[in-house]
Design a protein around this motif. Sequence first.
Motif, short mmCIF file in Angstrom:
data_model
loop_
_atom_site.label_atom_id
_atom_site.label_comp_id
_atom_site.label_asym_id
_atom_site.label_seq_id
_atom_site.Cartn_x
_atom_site.Cartn_y
_atom_site.Cartn_z
N LEU A 11 0.83 -1.21 0.00
CA LEU A 11 0.00 0.00 0.00
C LEU A 11 0.87 1.26 0.00
CD1 LEU A 11 -2.86 -1.02 2.47
CD2 LEU A 11 -3.09 -0.53 0.02
N VAL A 12 1.91 1.23 0.82
CA VAL A 12 2.83 2.38 0.88
C VAL A 12 3.46 2.60 -0.50
CG1 VAL A 12 5.08 3.10 1.79
CG2 VAL A 12 3.35 2.27 3.35
N TRP A 13 3.90 1.51 -1.12
CA TRP A 13 4.56 1.58 -2.43
C TRP A 13 3.60 2.15 -3.50
CZ3 TRP A 13 3.04 -1.55 -6.67
CH2 TRP A 13 3.85 -1.42 -7.80
N ILE A 14 2.37 1.61 -3.56
CA ILE A 14 1.43 2.05 -4.61
C ILE A 14 0.99 3.50 -4.36
CG2 ILE A 14 -0.74 1.12 -3.59
CD1 ILE A 14 0.00 0.70 -7.26
N CYS A 15 0.81 3.88 -3.08
CA CYS A 15 0.43 5.27 -2.77
C CYS A 15 1.58 6.21 -3.15
CB CYS A 15 0.11 5.43 -1.28
SG CYS A 15 -1.46 4.74 -0.82
N HIS A 16 2.80 5.82 -2.81
CA HIS A 16 3.95 6.67 -3.11
C HIS A 16 4.13 6.82 -4.62
CE1 HIS A 16 8.25 7.95 -3.18
NE2 HIS A 16 7.83 8.67 -2.16
N LEU A 17 3.90 5.72 -5.35
CA LEU A 17 3.98 5.76 -6.81
C LEU A 17 2.93 6.75 -7.37
CD1 LEU A 17 5.44 4.22 -9.20
CD2 LEU A 17 3.42 2.79 -9.30
N THR A 18 1.73 6.68 -6.81
CA THR A 18 0.64 7.58 -7.23
C THR A 18 1.02 9.03 -6.93
OG1 THR A 18 -0.89 5.82 -6.65
CG2 THR A 18 -1.86 7.98 -7.01
N ILE A 19 1.58 9.24 -5.75
CA ILE A 19 1.94 10.61 -5.33
C ILE A 19 3.04 11.18 -6.22
CG2 ILE A 19 3.04 11.92 -3.45
CD1 ILE A 19 1.54 9.90 -1.53
N ILE A 20 4.09 10.41 -6.47
CA ILE A 20 5.18 10.98 -7.29
C ILE A 20 4.74 11.18 -8.73
CG2 ILE A 20 7.17 10.33 -5.88
CD1 ILE A 20 7.67 7.99 -7.66
N ASN A 21 3.81 10.34 -9.19
CA ASN A 21 3.31 10.52 -10.55
C ASN A 21 2.38 11.73 -10.64
OD1 ASN A 21 3.23 9.65 -13.26
ND2 ASN A 21 1.18 8.80 -12.91
N SER A 22 1.75 12.07 -9.51
CA SER A 22 0.83 13.23 -9.50
C SER A 22 1.57 14.54 -9.24
CB SER A 22 -0.23 13.03 -8.42
OG SER A 22 -0.84 11.79 -8.57
N GLY A 23 2.83 14.44 -8.88
CA GLY A 23 3.57 15.68 -8.62
C GLY A 23 4.99 15.54 -9.11
N PHE A 24 5.14 14.91 -10.29
CA PHE A 24 6.50 14.55 -10.72
C PHE A 24 7.37 15.76 -11.03
CE2 PHE A 24 4.06 14.55 -14.65
CZ PHE A 24 4.88 15.22 -15.53
N MET A 25 6.74 16.95 -11.16
CA MET A 25 7.57 18.13 -11.46
C MET A 25 8.28 18.65 -10.21
SD MET A 25 5.80 20.15 -14.48
CE MET A 25 7.30 21.04 -14.67
N SER A 26 7.82 18.21 -9.05
CA SER A 26 8.46 18.71 -7.83
C SER A 26 9.31 17.65 -7.13
CB SER A 26 7.39 19.23 -6.86
OG SER A 26 6.56 18.17 -6.44
N ILE A 27 9.42 16.47 -7.74
CA ILE A 27 10.15 15.40 -7.04
C ILE A 27 11.67 15.58 -7.18
CG2 ILE A 27 8.28 13.73 -7.22
CD1 ILE A 27 9.91 12.28 -9.39
N TYR A 28 12.39 14.99 -6.26
CA TYR A 28 13.86 15.02 -6.34
C TYR A 28 14.43 13.71 -5.80
CZ TYR A 28 13.71 16.67 -1.44
OH TYR A 28 13.49 16.80 -0.09
#
Lengths: 164, 315
Positions: free
Chosen positions: B125-142
């Motif tokens: 669940l943590v992995w799939i949520c994190h994947l969703t989050i980084i895909n929804s805000g990929f311009m701010s990830i580092y």
Amino acid sequence: MIKTKLIYVILAITHLLLVNIFIWTNFENKKPSGVYQYLRIYRDFAGCFRDYTYFAPNIANDTRAGFIAKTTSDSVYFLPFRAENKLVNTRYNNLISSGMRNPKGRDLFARSWATLLFGQSDSICDITVFTEAYIIPTIQEYRNGMQPSWNMIYMGRFEKEINK
Amino acid sequence: MNYLKQVSLSKIVHTVFDKITSFFLFPISPFPLGFFRIGIGLIALFLLIQLWPYLLQLYGNFGFIQWAILETNTYTWFPSIGKLYLLTEPIGFSPETCVYLVFLVYGISLLGFILGIITRVTAFLVWICHLTIINSGFMSIYGLDTMLQICFFYAIWMPVGKSLTIFHLFGKETTQPSFVSGLSIRTLQLHLCIIYLNTSIAKMRGAQWWDGEAIWRALMQPQFSTFSYDWLSVWPFVPKFIGWSVLLIECGYLVFIWPQKTRKFWLSSILLLHAGIALLMGLPLFSLTMIVMNVTAFGWDKNTRFFIKYKKVRF
């Protein structure tokens, strides 16, 4: 039991080989069809969607952005694209630098930022978005008296469109 | 003659096979993996708490980057908050509800993950949520987001829930050494070597890392600088020395982290390097993630005692 162990080892080696392929080859530019499509899915799921070249080969210029907002009552005020929280600020900085990386897309992202502010206050009718890059002189230039400075790299003005 | 050749060939194949399997398969306690789970879980939870007041700005439909722009850049099948909204709109979910729902599930799963409750499920669940989050805000990830995604992916497959769980408090934990733990640690070790090799080669390609300008520029940048570093211009050999040290530590990691004689020094050096990044450049969570990964992979001896031990200094 030995077979199970062997399967685990093969899976681990395959995973590590794929990680190497993702970061060392020109995988990003391969057309995502056939086997590449499935490999790309695996790459993204495994977190290997980017290589590990942080702060390399060179350190890019820092960027900052801000907004000059004009209200319907003709008052003008300045809003920095910043947050008090340092962790959030790091994300804002990434947003600014990735938005401004491609000159063709700058207008699109600046418009997107302005839209958020238009949505937050009904009184704002006009927003000017500006972005600056922090130019750092070399060590030698600094010793010769040159100072770091903020240079404008983008400015765009957006007016609120009112649907009649 | 042919028979002799066949025998020697099969002997070589067997020896190589044995070497490979004994390199990957060694029984070790899952304790370091429990440390890994708690470490990355706490880092992700702290980050979530910090980002919570800004979620709609960073990930909302009308945040700094609208979904209409984000969705043009992502694959159609990739999970995102925008796609979740499209699915849940018929049952009355708003875009804001979807943002908070994803982060709420992420937060609850993280709590379960840290405590070690049904760890495989919570890790997934943590992995799939994190994947969703980084895909929804990929311009701010580092780098932090990339590393966390790697760690969460590993957490699904590795036995991270076999040690240091809440059940340990009630005496239900079994910390028997297992070959899966050993294989997991080995995979993590090799992945770290790939990371440092990749980053060091990229740095070596840049002239700034050789003449000290990279360190100068990094420390002089307003977003990273936590102190004033003007004085570095007076002693230019200092940034040059730091730049060369970074190259040496990262490039040498691949070789010197393995022998027992050099491991302690190299691990200490890499931990100091990340501590320096945390302190001087204001990137504490990224540095902490790297520290957790390094300590998990190389910080324990075969008896699962913490590797870096310093003798008491007597005055």
